[in-house]
Design an enzyme around this catalytic site. Structure first.
Site, PDB file in Angstrom:
ATOM      1  N   PRO A  11      -5.933 -59.993   4.662  1.00  0.00           N
ATOM      2  CA  PRO A  11      -7.256 -59.859   4.044  1.00  0.00           C
ATOM      3  C   PRO A  11      -7.421 -60.601   2.724  1.00  0.00           C
ATOM      4  O   PRO A  11      -6.525 -60.603   1.879  1.00  0.00           O
ATOM      5  CB  PRO A  11      -7.406 -58.348   3.833  1.00  0.00           C
ATOM      6  CG  PRO A  11      -6.036 -57.799   3.948  1.00  0.00           C
ATOM      7  CD  PRO A  11      -5.274 -58.705   4.862  1.00  0.00           C
ATOM      8  N   ASN A  12      -8.592 -61.189   2.603  1.00  0.00           N
ATOM      9  CA  ASN A  12      -9.079 -61.894   1.410  1.00  0.00           C
ATOM     10  C   ASN A  12      -8.478 -63.285   1.227  1.00  0.00           C
ATOM     11  O   ASN A  12      -8.915 -64.032   0.359  1.00  0.00           O
ATOM     12  CB  ASN A  12      -8.872 -61.046   0.139  1.00  0.00           C
ATOM     13  CG  ASN A  12      -9.635 -59.741   0.210  1.00  0.00           C
ATOM     14  OD1 ASN A  12     -10.839 -59.751   0.466  1.00  0.00           O
ATOM     15  ND2 ASN A  12      -8.956 -58.618   0.040  1.00  0.00           N
ATOM     16  N   ARG A  19     -11.454 -68.568  -5.361  1.00  0.00           N
ATOM     17  CA  ARG A  19     -11.536 -67.527  -6.397  1.00  0.00           C
ATOM     18  C   ARG A  19     -10.137 -67.328  -6.986  1.00  0.00           C
ATOM     19  O   ARG A  19      -9.141 -67.610  -6.328  1.00  0.00           O
ATOM     20  CB  ARG A  19     -11.985 -66.175  -5.802  1.00  0.00           C
ATOM     21  CG  ARG A  19     -13.372 -66.163  -5.218  1.00  0.00           C
ATOM     22  CD  ARG A  19     -14.429 -65.870  -6.288  1.00  0.00           C
ATOM     23  NE  ARG A  19     -15.764 -65.723  -5.700  1.00  0.00           N
ATOM     24  CZ  ARG A  19     -16.533 -66.721  -5.287  1.00  0.00           C
ATOM     25  NH1 ARG A  19     -16.096 -67.961  -5.376  1.00  0.00           N
ATOM     26  NH2 ARG A  19     -17.728 -66.500  -4.775  1.00  0.00           N
ATOM     27  N   TYR A  24      -3.706 -67.536  -7.605  1.00  0.00           N
ATOM     28  CA  TYR A  24      -3.395 -68.062  -6.275  1.00  0.00           C
ATOM     29  C   TYR A  24      -3.481 -69.585  -6.148  1.00  0.00           C
ATOM     30  O   TYR A  24      -3.210 -70.133  -5.078  1.00  0.00           O
ATOM     31  CB  TYR A  24      -4.299 -67.386  -5.233  1.00  0.00           C
ATOM     32  CG  TYR A  24      -4.108 -65.883  -5.189  1.00  0.00           C
ATOM     33  CD1 TYR A  24      -2.909 -65.329  -4.755  1.00  0.00           C
ATOM     34  CD2 TYR A  24      -5.104 -65.008  -5.632  1.00  0.00           C
ATOM     35  CE1 TYR A  24      -2.706 -63.960  -4.731  1.00  0.00           C
ATOM     36  CE2 TYR A  24      -4.922 -63.623  -5.612  1.00  0.00           C
ATOM     37  CZ  TYR A  24      -3.719 -63.109  -5.165  1.00  0.00           C
ATOM     38  OH  TYR A  24      -3.514 -61.763  -5.143  1.00  0.00           O
ATOM     39  N   ASN A  75       1.774 -63.915   5.787  1.00  0.00           N
ATOM     40  CA  ASN A  75       1.396 -63.354   4.491  1.00  0.00           C
ATOM     41  C   ASN A  75       0.398 -62.237   4.810  1.00  0.00           C
ATOM     42  O   ASN A  75      -0.792 -62.500   5.005  1.00  0.00           O
ATOM     43  CB  ASN A  75       0.745 -64.413   3.602  1.00  0.00           C
ATOM     44  CG  ASN A  75       0.392 -63.838   2.230  1.00  0.00           C
ATOM     45  OD1 ASN A  75       0.432 -62.614   2.036  1.00  0.00           O
ATOM     46  ND2 ASN A  75       0.063 -64.698   1.287  1.00  0.00           N
ATOM     47  N   ALA A  78      -2.675 -57.595   1.288  1.00  0.00           N
ATOM     48  CA  ALA A  78      -2.578 -56.186   0.876  1.00  0.00           C
ATOM     49  C   ALA A  78      -1.948 -55.299   1.954  1.00  0.00           C
ATOM     50  O   ALA A  78      -1.347 -54.257   1.635  1.00  0.00           O
ATOM     51  CB  ALA A  78      -3.961 -55.662   0.493  1.00  0.00           C
ATOM     52  N   HIS A  81       1.747 -53.881   1.827  1.00  0.00           N
ATOM     53  CA  HIS A  81       2.155 -52.682   1.090  1.00  0.00           C
ATOM     54  C   HIS A  81       1.712 -51.386   1.770  1.00  0.00           C
ATOM     55  O   HIS A  81       1.992 -50.304   1.259  1.00  0.00           O
ATOM     56  CB  HIS A  81       1.582 -52.746  -0.333  1.00  0.00           C
ATOM     57  CG  HIS A  81       1.662 -54.118  -0.942  1.00  0.00           C
ATOM     58  ND1 HIS A  81       2.869 -54.736  -1.178  1.00  0.00           N
ATOM     59  CD2 HIS A  81       0.698 -55.008  -1.309  1.00  0.00           C
ATOM     60  CE1 HIS A  81       2.641 -55.953  -1.680  1.00  0.00           C
ATOM     61  NE2 HIS A  81       1.332 -56.139  -1.772  1.00  0.00           N
ATOM     62  N   ASP A  88       5.463 -52.351  12.972  1.00  0.00           N
ATOM     63  CA  ASP A  88       5.794 -51.978  14.357  1.00  0.00           C
ATOM     64  C   ASP A  88       5.547 -53.153  15.310  1.00  0.00           C
ATOM     65  O   ASP A  88       6.353 -53.404  16.215  1.00  0.00           O
ATOM     66  CB  ASP A  88       4.974 -50.768  14.801  1.00  0.00           C
ATOM     67  CG  ASP A  88       5.439 -49.467  14.162  1.00  0.00           C
ATOM     68  OD1 ASP A  88       6.547 -49.451  13.589  1.00  0.00           O
ATOM     69  OD2 ASP A  88       4.695 -48.476  14.228  1.00  0.00           O
ATOM     70  N   GLU A  99       8.316 -63.865   5.757  1.00  0.00           N
ATOM     71  CA  GLU A  99       7.214 -63.282   4.970  1.00  0.00           C
ATOM     72  C   GLU A  99       6.991 -64.156   3.735  1.00  0.00           C
ATOM     73  O   GLU A  99       7.957 -64.525   3.062  1.00  0.00           O
ATOM     74  CB  GLU A  99       7.633 -61.866   4.564  1.00  0.00           C
ATOM     75  CG  GLU A  99       6.647 -61.122   3.693  1.00  0.00           C
ATOM     76  CD  GLU A  99       7.186 -59.730   3.313  1.00  0.00           C
ATOM     77  OE1 GLU A  99       8.247 -59.293   3.842  1.00  0.00           O
ATOM     78  OE2 GLU A  99       6.556 -59.092   2.452  1.00  0.00           O
ATOM     79  N   HIS A 101       4.652 -64.661   0.121  1.00  0.00           N
ATOM     80  CA  HIS A 101       3.647 -64.245  -0.862  1.00  0.00           C
ATOM     81  C   HIS A 101       3.461 -65.375  -1.855  1.00  0.00           C
ATOM     82  O   HIS A 101       4.450 -65.918  -2.382  1.00  0.00           O
ATOM     83  CB  HIS A 101       4.063 -62.963  -1.575  1.00  0.00           C
ATOM     84  CG  HIS A 101       4.176 -61.829  -0.617  1.00  0.00           C
ATOM     85  ND1 HIS A 101       3.066 -61.226  -0.072  1.00  0.00           N
ATOM     86  CD2 HIS A 101       5.248 -61.247  -0.049  1.00  0.00           C
ATOM     87  CE1 HIS A 101       3.456 -60.314   0.788  1.00  0.00           C
ATOM     88  NE2 HIS A 101       4.787 -60.301   0.825  1.00  0.00           N
ATOM     89  N   ILE A 102       2.211 -65.698  -2.106  1.00  0.00           N
ATOM     90  CA  ILE A 102       1.895 -66.803  -3.017  1.00  0.00           C
ATOM     91  C   ILE A 102       2.300 -66.429  -4.445  1.00  0.00           C
ATOM     92  O   ILE A 102       2.907 -67.220  -5.165  1.00  0.00           O
ATOM     93  CB  ILE A 102       0.384 -67.114  -2.938  1.00  0.00           C
ATOM     94  CG1 ILE A 102       0.017 -67.536  -1.511  1.00  0.00           C
ATOM     95  CG2 ILE A 102      -0.010 -68.189  -3.954  1.00  0.00           C
ATOM     96  CD1 ILE A 102      -1.482 -67.495  -1.228  1.00  0.00           C
ATOM     97  N   SER A 103       1.939 -65.225  -4.843  1.00  0.00           N
ATOM     98  CA  SER A 103       2.273 -64.759  -6.200  1.00  0.00           C
ATOM     99  C   SER A 103       3.638 -64.064  -6.179  1.00  0.00           C
ATOM    100  O   SER A 103       4.140 -63.678  -5.111  1.00  0.00           O
ATOM    101  CB  SER A 103       1.200 -63.785  -6.702  1.00  0.00           C
ATOM    102  OG  SER A 103       1.184 -62.620  -5.896  1.00  0.00           O
ATOM    103  N   ARG A 108       4.144 -58.131 -10.667  1.00  0.00           N
ATOM    104  CA  ARG A 108       2.803 -57.552 -10.692  1.00  0.00           C
ATOM    105  C   ARG A 108       2.882 -56.014 -10.641  1.00  0.00           C
ATOM    106  O   ARG A 108       3.928 -55.446 -10.915  1.00  0.00           O
ATOM    107  CB  ARG A 108       1.984 -58.146  -9.541  1.00  0.00           C
ATOM    108  CG  ARG A 108       1.867 -59.674  -9.652  1.00  0.00           C
ATOM    109  CD  ARG A 108       1.024 -60.277  -8.552  1.00  0.00           C
ATOM    110  NE  ARG A 108      -0.364 -59.864  -8.660  1.00  0.00           N
ATOM    111  CZ  ARG A 108      -1.290 -60.155  -7.732  1.00  0.00           C
ATOM    112  NH1 ARG A 108      -0.962 -60.836  -6.655  1.00  0.00           N
ATOM    113  NH2 ARG A 108      -2.535 -59.746  -7.903  1.00  0.00           N
ATOM    114  N   ARG A 112       2.806 -53.261  -5.574  1.00  0.00           N
ATOM    115  CA  ARG A 112       3.054 -54.498  -4.808  1.00  0.00           C
ATOM    116  C   ARG A 112       4.560 -54.754  -4.619  1.00  0.00           C
ATOM    117  O   ARG A 112       4.955 -55.731  -3.984  1.00  0.00           O
ATOM    118  CB  ARG A 112       2.431 -55.705  -5.514  1.00  0.00           C
ATOM    119  CG  ARG A 112       0.927 -55.652  -5.592  1.00  0.00           C
ATOM    120  CD  ARG A 112       0.361 -56.933  -6.179  1.00  0.00           C
ATOM    121  NE  ARG A 112      -0.953 -56.695  -6.748  1.00  0.00           N
ATOM    122  CZ  ARG A 112      -2.098 -56.734  -6.056  1.00  0.00           C
ATOM    123  NH1 ARG A 112      -2.088 -57.020  -4.784  1.00  0.00           N
ATOM    124  NH2 ARG A 112      -3.251 -56.484  -6.650  1.00  0.00           N
TER     125      ARG A 112
END
Ligand code: CA2
Length: 145
Positions: A11-12, A19, A24, A75, A78, A81, A88, A99, A101-103, A108, A112
């Protein structure tokens, strides 16, 4: 026939490059796909990038990958977490899972710091910006050769 790697985004992440560039960066998901495709080509791999804001859709793509992909770069955003359901689904996938993650999630908020997906992932990349996806693809090249 060349092996396929699914690059799944949660998501996002459709807002990537549009943004919050301070967190990011400026690259979009289209840029990520182009960079990954270049690296995949070096290893004779094919790739497909997908993004959804819906948990069930991501689960359906992981199920689809059981038939169509040799590896998944994910990725989960959210859902990383929160989602036992994505964990599953990944546990029912037999190929390689990385896996991304950009950040740097560990720098953080504490919520997270935990990832359900890491319980299944063969490798985890965090905090290397969008370059992390291309590096994950390079690793897929070694794993799937
Ligand atoms: O660092 C990452 O890649 C994250 O997976 C990104 C998620 C966040 O919830 C994770 O904790 C870490 C958030 C994705 C939101 O993406 C946006 C991109 C541009 C603008 C706004 C949101």
């Amino acid at each position: 026939m060349s092996k396929t790697v699914y690059i799944l985004n949660g998501p996002n992440l459709n807002l990537l490059g549009k943004r919050q560039p301070e967190i990011y960066g400026h690259d979009t998901l289209e840029d990520v796909e182009a960079n990954c495709r270049k690296v995949a080509g070096e290893f004779g791999l094919d790739c497909v990038l997908m993004q959804s804001n819906h948990e069930g859709q991501i689960i359906d793509w992981v199920h689809e990958a059981r038939e169509k992909a040799a590896g998944i770069i994910i990725n989960p955003a959210a859902f990383t977490h929160t989602s036992v359901a994505i964990l599953d689904a990944l546990n029912a996938f037999e190929g390689a899972v990385i896996e991304v993650h950009i950040s740097n999630v560990h720098k953080r908020e504490s919520f997270r710091h935990h990832s359900y997906v890491s319980l299944r992932a063969d490798g985890v990349i965090a905090g290397l910006g969008v370059e992390g996806y291309a590096l994950a693809m390079r690793r897929m090249g070694s794993l799937l050769a």
